[in-house]
Design an enzyme around this catalytic site. Structure first.
Site, short mmCIF file in Angstrom:
data_model
loop_
_atom_site.label_atom_id
_atom_site.label_comp_id
_atom_site.label_asym_id
_atom_site.label_seq_id
_atom_site.Cartn_x
_atom_site.Cartn_y
_atom_site.Cartn_z
N GLU A 15 0.83 -1.20 0.00
CA GLU A 15 0.00 0.00 0.00
C GLU A 15 0.87 1.26 0.00
OE1 GLU A 15 -2.77 -0.82 3.21
OE2 GLU A 15 -4.08 -1.84 1.78
N CYS B 65 3.36 8.59 1.20
CA CYS B 65 3.85 7.66 2.22
C CYS B 65 4.10 6.32 1.52
CB CYS B 65 2.80 7.53 3.33
SG CYS B 65 3.25 6.31 4.55
N CYS C 232 5.96 -4.78 16.14
CA CYS C 232 5.35 -3.72 16.95
C CYS C 232 3.89 -4.14 17.20
CB CYS C 232 5.42 -2.38 16.22
SG CYS C 232 7.09 -2.00 15.68
N GLY D 190 6.59 -2.00 6.25
CA GLY D 190 7.97 -2.47 6.33
C GLY D 190 8.90 -1.54 7.07
N GLU D 191 10.06 -2.07 7.41
CA GLU D 191 11.11 -1.29 8.08
C GLU D 191 12.14 -0.91 7.01
OE1 GLU D 191 12.34 0.16 11.08
OE2 GLU D 191 13.86 0.60 9.57
N SER E 28 11.76 6.88 7.95
CA SER E 28 11.25 6.66 9.30
C SER E 28 11.55 5.22 9.71
CB SER E 28 9.74 6.91 9.30
OG SER E 28 9.22 6.60 10.57
N SER F 199 10.59 5.92 15.36
CA SER F 199 9.37 5.55 16.08
C SER F 199 9.79 5.12 17.47
CB SER F 199 8.66 4.40 15.37
OG SER F 199 8.29 4.79 14.09
N LEU F 200 9.70 6.03 18.40
CA LEU F 200 10.23 5.74 19.75
C LEU F 200 9.14 5.12 20.64
CD1 LEU F 200 12.80 6.05 21.48
CD2 LEU F 200 11.84 8.21 22.31
N HIS F 201 8.07 5.84 20.82
CA HIS F 201 6.87 5.39 21.56
C HIS F 201 7.05 5.12 23.05
CE1 HIS F 201 5.24 5.48 17.64
NE2 HIS F 201 5.81 4.36 17.24
N ASN G 187 -4.23 4.91 15.87
CA ASN G 187 -5.32 4.42 15.04
C ASN G 187 -5.57 2.97 15.38
OD1 ASN G 187 -5.12 6.86 13.36
ND2 ASN G 187 -3.09 5.98 13.03
#
Ligand code: SF4
Length: 339
Positions: A83, A96, A107, A154-155, A186, A209-211, A285
């Site tokens: 996507e 994106c 994750c 994906g990473e 990212s 992406s720390l979170h 989300n």
């Protein structure tokens, strides 16, 4: 028979002479058929049609959100689907982009992690997503893309070589001519490759992406980080900034009952020390069968207030494309309707 071989050799030599034209048609004009290459002879076009194939990716289905976000289901040549999302605002048209079919990381809050990793995308497949969304943006808004973010499926750093090759092509003035400061890679935070970005002189922006800045919480929500302690991640970020003047972006979701305590905020402030960062507090989300929930506004405002006391730039980012599962962490190949 000999006549036939002889003829094919001649055509092949003619083809080599027209390589630039063929390349331009495919990579700059984005055509999918040799027949449309009107500035080369009919005979050569027939020869190419018989002997070669143009393997571009295609947009299968495009869905439009009530906020204007467009989620494209992209069909690859082996029939795998990924996507790619076009996010239009008044000033920006952001693409994106995905870097893998599925993801090997886990994750817990992310829909893509529920898919198995199938394969890395090739550099052409990454470039094509941008190329097609640029065309889509021109068609729909009469404006080209302004920004590109590697925040799709994906990473990206686990497909390092292909992502960087695609980035170089996107920046190449003879292709899309994007400036490095309008491209953001990212990552969930892979120290080895963050250092490699610095060593290789890749000048794109970097988002992490720390979170959570608390080890035990991060391991819980991003289990792969068991092998990547926060101090190793931070050390790689310090290294990246020693070779790059740009600010880092830290992406951070505040989850209900997971990282919404004052101690979470103070751990984050501590993590930011010694780094030039801007912090994006992202709205979560929910995903199908997921257990994570967005924290309430009070908790998010408290984060903002405390971080600002330490002069950390904070933005609260609303999600885009939630109604069509196109928002961050929701990409999982479930496109349903045309627009
Ligand atoms: S958030 Fe990114 S890195 Fe984590 S599982 Fe999802 S796609 Fe992979």
């Amino acid at each position: 028979m000999f006549y036939c071989i002889y003829l094919n050799i001649i055509f092949f030599l003619v083809f080599l002479l027209h390589l630039d034209q063929v390349y331009n048609w495919i990579w700059k004009k984005g055509i999918h058929s040799f027949d449309l290459m009107t500035n080369i002879s009919k005979e050569l076009r027939s020869f190419l049609e018989l002997n070669f194939e143009i393997n571009r990716v295609k947009f299968d289905i495009s869905q439009k959100s009530i906020d204007g976000t467009i989620k494209n289901s992209v069909r690859l040549n082996d029939n795998n689907l990924i996507e790619a999302v076009l996010i239009p605002t008044n000033n920006r048209k952001t693409a994106c982009v995905s870097s893998q079919v599925g993801c090997s990381l886990n994750c817990e809050f992310c829909a893509t992690s529920k898919m198995k990793i199938i394969r890395n995308l090739k550099k052409e497949e990454i470039f094509d997503q941008v190329f097609l969304m640029n065309k889509q943006s021109l068609n729909l808004y009469n404006k080209p893309l302004t920004n590109i973010v590697f925040m799709g499926m994906g990473e990206p750093l686990l497909n390092y070589n292909n992502v960087i090759a695609a980035v170089n092509k996107i920046m190449d003035p003879s292709f899309l001519g994007f400036s490095s400061s309008r491209i953001t890679i990212s990552t969930s935070g892979i120290p080895k490759f963050i250092k490699k970005l610095a060593d290789d002189g890749v000048k794109t922006r970097l988002a992490i992406s720390l979170h959570s800045a608390r080890e035990e919480i991060r391991k819980k929500i991003m289990p792969f980080t068991t092998k990547i302690p926060l101090n190793t991640l931070k050390e790689s970020l310090v290294y990246w900034q020693s070779r790059n003047k740009k600010k880092l972006t830290l992406e951070y979701i505040v989850f209900d009952s997971i990282n919404d305590l004052k101690e979470d905020i103070y751990a984050l402030i501590e993590f930011c020390k010694g780094l030039r960062v801007k912090l994006n507090l992202i709205e979560y989300n929910p995903i199908e069968n997921g257990v994570f929930k967005n924290a309430n506004n009070k908790a998010i405002e408290l984060y903002k207030k405390e971080l600002m006391k330490y002069k950390i730039t904070v933005t609260i980012r609303k999600s885009r494309g939630k109604d069509i599962n196109a928002a961050c962490g929701q990409l999982v190949n479930k496109s349903r309707k045309f627009f």
